[in-house]
Design a protein around this motif. Structure first.
Motif, PDB file in Angstrom:
ATOM      1  N   ASN A 117       0.825  -1.207   0.000  1.00  0.00           N
ATOM      2  CA  ASN A 117       0.000   0.000   0.000  1.00  0.00           C
ATOM      3  C   ASN A 117       0.863   1.263   0.000  1.00  0.00           C
ATOM      4  O   ASN A 117       0.552   2.248   0.663  1.00  0.00           O
ATOM      5  CB  ASN A 117      -0.951  -0.018   1.195  1.00  0.00           C
ATOM      6  N   GLY A 118       1.980   1.202  -0.701  1.00  0.00           N
ATOM      7  CA  GLY A 118       2.883   2.339  -0.819  1.00  0.00           C
ATOM      8  C   GLY A 118       3.834   2.521   0.350  1.00  0.00           C
ATOM      9  O   GLY A 118       4.679   3.407   0.330  1.00  0.00           O
ATOM     10  N   LYS A 119       3.714   1.698   1.380  1.00  0.00           N
ATOM     11  CA  LYS A 119       4.576   1.813   2.563  1.00  0.00           C
ATOM     12  C   LYS A 119       5.707   0.793   2.461  1.00  0.00           C
ATOM     13  O   LYS A 119       5.465  -0.409   2.397  1.00  0.00           O
ATOM     14  CB  LYS A 119       3.748   1.555   3.820  1.00  0.00           C
ATOM     15  N   ARG A 120       6.950   1.288   2.477  1.00  0.00           N
ATOM     16  CA  ARG A 120       8.136   0.429   2.372  1.00  0.00           C
ATOM     17  C   ARG A 120       8.703   0.201   3.765  1.00  0.00           C
ATOM     18  O   ARG A 120       8.903   1.149   4.524  1.00  0.00           O
ATOM     19  CB  ARG A 120       9.191   1.097   1.493  1.00  0.00           C
ATOM     20  N   GLU A 121       8.945  -1.068   4.109  1.00  0.00           N
ATOM     21  CA  GLU A 121       9.522  -1.410   5.400  1.00  0.00           C
ATOM     22  C   GLU A 121      10.655  -2.411   5.206  1.00  0.00           C
ATOM     23  O   GLU A 121      10.564  -3.292   4.365  1.00  0.00           O
ATOM     24  CB  GLU A 121       8.479  -2.045   6.319  1.00  0.00           C
ATOM     25  N   VAL A 122      11.699  -2.267   6.006  1.00  0.00           N
ATOM     26  CA  VAL A 122      12.806  -3.221   6.017  1.00  0.00           C
ATOM     27  C   VAL A 122      12.726  -3.973   7.334  1.00  0.00           C
ATOM     28  O   VAL A 122      12.741  -3.380   8.404  1.00  0.00           O
ATOM     29  CB  VAL A 122      14.168  -2.511   5.880  1.00  0.00           C
ATOM     30  N   TRP A 123      12.604  -5.304   7.229  1.00  0.00           N
ATOM     31  CA  TRP A 123      12.488  -6.166   8.397  1.00  0.00           C
ATOM     32  C   TRP A 123      13.809  -6.895   8.599  1.00  0.00           C
ATOM     33  O   TRP A 123      14.479  -7.256   7.641  1.00  0.00           O
ATOM     34  CB  TRP A 123      11.390  -7.205   8.168  1.00  0.00           C
TER      35      TRP A 123
END
Length: 69
Positions: free
Chosen positions: A20-26
């Motif tokens: 949904n357009g949100k970039r996250e690095v896990w």
């Protein structure tokens, strides 16, 4: 040909998701899978489909997972 087969090389637990357009690095695959499974189960419609797309990619242990086809 590689000297060491790719499957024998150590894998990193780092994964990048875009939903949904949100970039996250896990830093942990399991944490990301739990998050997207819970998101998938608690939503419906388009948001459910986006979370499901990322979750399926996480299940296939991809390093970059996105809800874009």
């Amino acid at each position: 040909m590689l000297k060491t087969p790719e499957l024998a090389m150590p894998r990193t637990n780092k994964v990048t998701t875009v939903c949904n357009g949100k970039r996250e690095v896990w830093t942990d695959y399991e944490e990301a899978k739990v998050y997207f499974l819970e998101l998938m189960m608690s939503t419906d419609g388009e948001e459910h489909e986006r979370a499901e797309c990322v979750y399926i990619q996480l299940m296939h242990v991809l390093d970059d997972c996105s809800d874009v086809d």
